[in-house]
Enzyme design. Structure first.
Site, PDB file in Angstrom:
ATOM      1  N   TRP A   1       0.833  -1.222   0.000  1.00 19.99           N
ATOM      2  CA  TRP A   1       0.000   0.000   0.000  1.00 19.99           C
ATOM      3  C   TRP A   1       0.855   1.255   0.000  1.00 19.99           C
ATOM      4  O   TRP A   1       1.818   1.346   0.749  1.00 19.99           O
ATOM      5  CB  TRP A   1      -0.855  -0.008   1.267  1.00 19.99           C
ATOM      6  CG  TRP A   1      -1.443   1.324   1.621  1.00 19.99           C
ATOM      7  CD1 TRP A   1      -0.803   2.364   2.238  1.00 19.99           C
ATOM      8  CD2 TRP A   1      -2.787   1.762   1.390  1.00 19.99           C
ATOM      9  NE1 TRP A   1      -1.665   3.435   2.398  1.00 19.99           N
ATOM     10  CE2 TRP A   1      -2.889   3.083   1.888  1.00 19.99           C
ATOM     11  CE3 TRP A   1      -3.913   1.167   0.799  1.00 19.99           C
ATOM     12  CZ2 TRP A   1      -4.069   3.815   1.828  1.00 19.99           C
ATOM     13  CZ3 TRP A   1      -5.095   1.905   0.738  1.00 19.99           C
ATOM     14  CH2 TRP A   1      -5.168   3.212   1.245  1.00 19.99           C
TER      15      TRP A   1
ATOM     16  N   ASN B   1       0.334   5.705   0.197  1.00 20.66           N
ATOM     17  CA  ASN B   1      -0.474   6.932   0.079  1.00 20.66           C
ATOM     18  C   ASN B   1       0.439   8.126  -0.173  1.00 20.66           C
ATOM     19  O   ASN B   1       1.224   8.051  -1.138  1.00 20.66           O
ATOM     20  CB  ASN B   1      -1.526   7.086   1.187  1.00 20.66           C
ATOM     21  CG  ASN B   1      -1.073   7.021   2.607  1.00 20.66           C
ATOM     22  OD1 ASN B   1      -0.762   5.956   3.123  1.00 20.66           O
ATOM     23  ND2 ASN B   1      -1.044   8.134   3.291  1.00 20.66           N
ATOM     24  N   ASP B   2       0.370   9.159   0.618  1.00 20.38           N
ATOM     25  CA  ASP B   2       0.961  10.456   0.250  1.00 20.38           C
ATOM     26  C   ASP B   2       2.403  10.417  -0.273  1.00 20.38           C
ATOM     27  O   ASP B   2       3.246   9.710   0.288  1.00 20.38           O
ATOM     28  CB  ASP B   2       1.043  11.385   1.468  1.00 20.38           C
ATOM     29  CG  ASP B   2      -0.195  11.405   2.308  1.00 20.38           C
ATOM     30  OD1 ASP B   2      -1.203  10.841   1.900  1.00 20.38           O
ATOM     31  OD2 ASP B   2      -0.128  11.987   3.399  1.00 20.38           O
TER      32      ASP B   2
ATOM     33  N   GLN C   1       4.334   7.464   1.786  1.00 21.21           N
ATOM     34  CA  GLN C   1       3.721   6.717   2.887  1.00 21.21           C
ATOM     35  C   GLN C   1       3.524   5.279   2.421  1.00 21.21           C
ATOM     36  O   GLN C   1       2.897   5.038   1.371  1.00 21.21           O
ATOM     37  CB  GLN C   1       2.371   7.356   3.243  1.00 21.21           C
ATOM     38  CG  GLN C   1       2.508   8.705   3.917  1.00 21.21           C
ATOM     39  CD  GLN C   1       2.980   8.539   5.359  1.00 21.21           C
ATOM     40  OE1 GLN C   1       2.200   8.238   6.236  1.00 21.21           O
ATOM     41  NE2 GLN C   1       4.275   8.729   5.606  1.00 21.21           N
TER      42      GLN C   1
ATOM     43  N   PHE D   1       4.647   9.187   9.825  1.00 15.59           N
ATOM     44  CA  PHE D   1       3.660   9.839   8.965  1.00 15.59           C
ATOM     45  C   PHE D   1       4.342  10.828   8.014  1.00 15.59           C
ATOM     46  O   PHE D   1       5.549  11.013   8.044  1.00 15.59           O
ATOM     47  CB  PHE D   1       2.607  10.540   9.833  1.00 15.59           C
ATOM     48  CG  PHE D   1       1.495   9.628  10.292  1.00 15.59           C
ATOM     49  CD1 PHE D   1       1.628   8.253  10.273  1.00 15.59           C
ATOM     50  CD2 PHE D   1       0.296  10.161  10.742  1.00 15.59           C
ATOM     51  CE1 PHE D   1       0.597   7.420  10.693  1.00 15.59           C
ATOM     52  CE2 PHE D   1      -0.743   9.339  11.159  1.00 15.59           C
ATOM     53  CZ  PHE D   1      -0.605   7.977  11.141  1.00 15.59           C
TER      54      PHE D   1
ATOM     55  N   ARG E   1       0.652  17.378  12.247  1.00  7.41           N
ATOM     56  CA  ARG E   1       1.433  16.484  11.379  1.00  7.41           C
ATOM     57  C   ARG E   1       1.815  17.097  10.031  1.00  7.41           C
ATOM     58  O   ARG E   1       1.383  18.163   9.674  1.00  7.41           O
ATOM     59  CB  ARG E   1       0.662  15.182  11.149  1.00  7.41           C
ATOM     60  CG  ARG E   1      -0.712  15.339  10.522  1.00  7.41           C
ATOM     61  CD  ARG E   1      -1.345  13.952  10.354  1.00  7.41           C
ATOM     62  NE  ARG E   1      -2.677  14.004   9.804  1.00  7.41           N
ATOM     63  CZ  ARG E   1      -3.797  14.087  10.530  1.00  7.41           C
ATOM     64  NH1 ARG E   1      -3.743  14.138  11.843  1.00  7.41           N
ATOM     65  NH2 ARG E   1      -4.977  14.139   9.926  1.00  7.41           N
ATOM     66  N   ASP E   2       2.604  16.318   9.298  1.00  5.84           N
ATOM     67  CA  ASP E   2       2.950  16.579   7.895  1.00  5.84           C
ATOM     68  C   ASP E   2       3.836  17.820   7.708  1.00  5.84           C
ATOM     69  O   ASP E   2       3.505  18.730   6.921  1.00  5.84           O
ATOM     70  CB  ASP E   2       1.685  16.701   7.017  1.00  5.84           C
ATOM     71  CG  ASP E   2       0.703  15.551   7.235  1.00  5.84           C
ATOM     72  OD1 ASP E   2       1.148  14.484   7.704  1.00  5.84           O
ATOM     73  OD2 ASP E   2      -0.494  15.721   6.938  1.00  5.84           O
TER      74      ASP E   2
ATOM     75  N   GLU F   1      -4.560  18.782   5.982  1.00  9.02           N
ATOM     76  CA  GLU F   1      -3.395  17.896   5.979  1.00  9.02           C
ATOM     77  C   GLU F   1      -2.374  18.381   4.950  1.00  9.02           C
ATOM     78  O   GLU F   1      -2.683  19.153   4.050  1.00  9.02           O
ATOM     79  CB  GLU F   1      -3.837  16.466   5.643  1.00  9.02           C
ATOM     80  CG  GLU F   1      -4.836  15.903   6.650  1.00  9.02           C
ATOM     81  CD  GLU F   1      -5.135  14.421   6.423  1.00  9.02           C
ATOM     82  OE1 GLU F   1      -4.983  13.641   7.374  1.00  9.02           O
ATOM     83  OE2 GLU F   1      -5.537  14.047   5.305  1.00  9.02           O
TER      84      GLU F   1
ATOM     85  N   TRP G   1      -9.107   8.678  -0.087  1.00 11.14           N
ATOM     86  CA  TRP G   1      -9.498   7.967   1.138  1.00 11.14           C
ATOM     87  C   TRP G   1     -10.964   7.535   1.080  1.00 11.14           C
ATOM     88  O   TRP G   1     -11.759   8.133   0.356  1.00 11.14           O
ATOM     89  CB  TRP G   1      -9.310   8.877   2.369  1.00 11.14           C
ATOM     90  CG  TRP G   1      -7.889   9.161   2.678  1.00 11.14           C
ATOM     91  CD1 TRP G   1      -7.252  10.369   2.585  1.00 11.14           C
ATOM     92  CD2 TRP G   1      -6.902   8.222   3.144  1.00 11.14           C
ATOM     93  NE1 TRP G   1      -5.941  10.217   2.954  1.00 11.14           N
ATOM     94  CE2 TRP G   1      -5.703   8.927   3.312  1.00 11.14           C
ATOM     95  CE3 TRP G   1      -6.931   6.857   3.435  1.00 11.14           C
ATOM     96  CZ2 TRP G   1      -4.521   8.314   3.749  1.00 11.14           C
ATOM     97  CZ3 TRP G   1      -5.753   6.253   3.869  1.00 11.14           C
ATOM     98  CH2 TRP G   1      -4.578   6.973   4.026  1.00 11.14           C
TER      99      TRP G   1
HETATM  100  C1  FRU Z   1      -2.892  12.295   4.417  1.00  8.23           C
HETATM  101  C2  FRU Z   1      -2.486  11.655   5.738  1.00  8.23           C
HETATM  102  C3  FRU Z   1      -1.501  12.552   6.450  1.00  8.23           C
HETATM  103  C4  FRU Z   1      -0.785  11.579   7.324  1.00  8.23           C
HETATM  104  C5  FRU Z   1      -0.698  10.365   6.454  1.00  8.23           C
HETATM  105  C6  FRU Z   1      -0.722   9.057   7.184  1.00  8.23           C
HETATM  106  O1  FRU Z   1      -3.302  11.397   3.451  1.00  8.23           O
HETATM  107  O2  FRU Z   1      -3.636  11.412   6.517  1.00  8.23           O
HETATM  108  O3  FRU Z   1      -2.090  13.629   7.138  1.00  8.23           O
HETATM  109  O4  FRU Z   1       0.473  12.029   7.718  1.00  8.23           O
HETATM  110  O5  FRU Z   1      -1.786  10.432   5.563  1.00  8.23           O
HETATM  111  O6  FRU Z   1      -0.459   7.990   6.332  1.00  8.23           O
END
Ligand code: FRU
Length: 499
Positions: A38, A40-41, A57, A100, A166-167, A221, A304
């Site tokens: 998997w 993501n970001d 991610q 994260f 975060r981020d 985010e 998401w």
């Molecule tokens: C955005 C998010 C971020 C976080 C990450 C976790 O897609 O929710 O805010 O750091 O994904 O995987």
């Protein structure tokens, strides 16, 4: 203190063993994805020692979100990527719930990553998010620094919740390092916090850069901030920003605020706000600046809260990145163009000029495909509707339709293949964007890549990015359909040859 399970060694060994089992039916040809598992970001997007590095991610072990690692790839041209070993795993007490999202910066020849340590608790109110650094001498192997965490709840303003912090996006300006970090306020709105440092290790709170209103989502985010064409641009990804007209139909959206930063006060003066992409699958974009001074953006090409067909069909992978896009500002608006290097991979399969269609549907030789780029300019002065059927077969099709009465371009994946459902209200398959014609003409650049379609409208004034999962192997035809009179000024179709 190390936590035992999620080591880099375990992750890299797992990938080595399992990557050959991935089913590639929907795998992209020229978009970045992970070898298995998997993603993501996008994280840590940076130009370092002559190459682009992109982290992401990553949960290698399953095709669902899990304790986040940072996957890693590098590229010389933003099209061909080389996978590198996993860069971070959640192996410390301060990031045991996941490493994260975050960003990267070079200092004194070393590459620094700034990321969020997630500390979950069974009682969610007790959970925490804190900021950490890792450093590398070679751009491949990273050490988390002893001073971690470098920012924690002590560094928050009074209005911020400790659970959602975060981020970090780190950058340098006039010899000072800054980091902007997403935060949720106690009123459950989004805000972006600004921190500063002289050495990337000791950080202090400077200001609230921008605080969102109740109608701008419950949390922002993945922020990013940069100067472009005389403006400052603040990008963020708000959760649950309410729908308005054609905008913000996904459960989470991406917006660009254009304006000016007051660096004395540390505040952002907003001149305008726009949704970045109008498709169904575009999230958490991050940018970097390269040697040529280009501002380049890449985003997660998923959303998401949806069923993910490559998970439910057990293909062994989920998630890909958009093709990186070059950003500009023109007339106060964000412009996005696919990076020009993609043209180095073009193999022309069709070239058509000055063809007129009147109330008919046509197929052209060489205009078809699952992986390729379709570029066209059509004159719609005497048309009421112009439609392109993409990835079409007897049973499936994906529709891109321009309505001249409303000046809207509509993307429709209702008959594309595997149905997608999610948390949003219907219609979950259609998205529209207002885009005026330029002297009666519509200009499209459509990037097809097995399970994705990215459409750039009128030289990047609008974009629509979405995934599709056709079931039939034959779904690769392209039809052009005119209601009224459509004049095709030019049409060029290219295969993408990855060599
Ligand atoms: C955005 C998010 C971020 C976080 C990450 C976790 O897609 O929710 O805010 O750091 O994904 O995987």
């Amino acid at each position: 203190m190390k936590t035992a399970n999620y080591t880099l060694e375990n992750a890299n060994e797992f990938i080595r063993q399992k990557e050959k089992d991935v089913i590639t039916t929907y795998s992209p040809g020229y978009h970045l994805t992970a070898p298995v598992g998997w993603i993501n970001d996008p994280n840590g997007f940076v130009y370092y020692e002559g190459e682009y590095h992109l982290f992401y991610q990553y949960y290698p072990y399953k095709t669902v979100w899990g304790p986040m690692h940072w996957g890693h790839a590098k590229s010389k041209d933003l099209v061909t990527w080389e996978n590198l070993p996993v860069a971070l795993s959640p192996d410390q007490y301060y990031d045991e719930g996941g490493c994260f999202s975050g960003s990267a910066i070079e200092k004194d020849g070393k590459l620094y990553l700034m990321y969020t340590g997630h500390l979950p608790q069974s009682d969610e109110e007790q959970s925490r998010q804190i900021q950490c650094m890792a450093v590398s001498e070679d751009g491949i192997h990273f050490e988390k620094i002893n001073q971690n965490p470098v920012l924690d709840e002590k560094d928050l303003p009074d209005n911020a919740r400790v659970q959602d912090f975060r981020d970090p996006k780190v950058f340098e300006r006039n010899g000072v390092y800054y980091s902007i970090i997403a935060s949720q306020t106690k009123e459950l709105t989004g805000q972006i916090l600004l921190y500063q440092s002289t050495d990337l290790i000791e950080w202090e709170f400077k200001s609230i850069l921008l605080e969102g209103t109740k109608d701008q989502g419950i949390m922002w985010e993945c922020p990013d901030l940069f100067e472009l064409d005389g403006k400052d641009v603040l990008i963020t990804s708000p959760i649950q920003i309410p729908k308005s007209g054609n905008e913000f139909h996904n459960v989470s959206s991406c917006v660009a605020f254009i304006g000016k930063v007051d660096w004395e006060k540390g505040t952002f003066e907003v001149e305008s706000m726009e949704e970045i992409d109008h498709g169904l699958d575009f999230y958490a974009p991050q940018t970097t600046i390269d040697e040529q001074g280009r501002r380049v953006m890449v985003a997660w090409m998923q959303m998401w809260g949806r069923n993910m067909p490559t998970h439910t069909e057990n293909h062994g992978w989920v998630g890909a990145m958009t093709l990186p896009r070059e950003l500009r500002i023109k007339d106060g608006k964000l412009i996005q163009l696919p990076i020009s290097e993609i043209a180095n991979y073009y193999q022309k399969s069709a070239e058509i000029k000055e063809v007129v269609l009147v109330d008919e549907t046509k197929e052209f030789e060489g205009v078809a495909g699952k992986v390729g780029v379709l570029e066209l300019i059509v004159d719609l002065k005497e048309a009421t509707r112009f439609r392109i059927e993409l990835r079409a077969s007897a049973t499936e099709r994906t529709l891109l339709t321009y309505h001249t009465e409303t000046n809207e371009l509509e993307f429709d994946r209702f008959q594309s293949g595997i149905p997608i459902s999610g948390e949003e209200a219907e219609p979950l398959n259609k998205r529209k964007v207002l885009c005026s014609l330029d002297e009666g003409k519509l200009k499209l650049k459509i990037l097809l890549d097995n399970s994705s379609i990215e459409t750039f409208v009128n030289d990047g004034k609008e974009t629509i990015t979405s995934t599709i999962y056709p079931l039939s192997d034959e779904s690769e035809k392209i039809y052009l359909e005119a209601t009224g009179k459509v004049r095709i000024d030019s049409l060029d179709m290219y295969d993408i040859d990855m060599l």
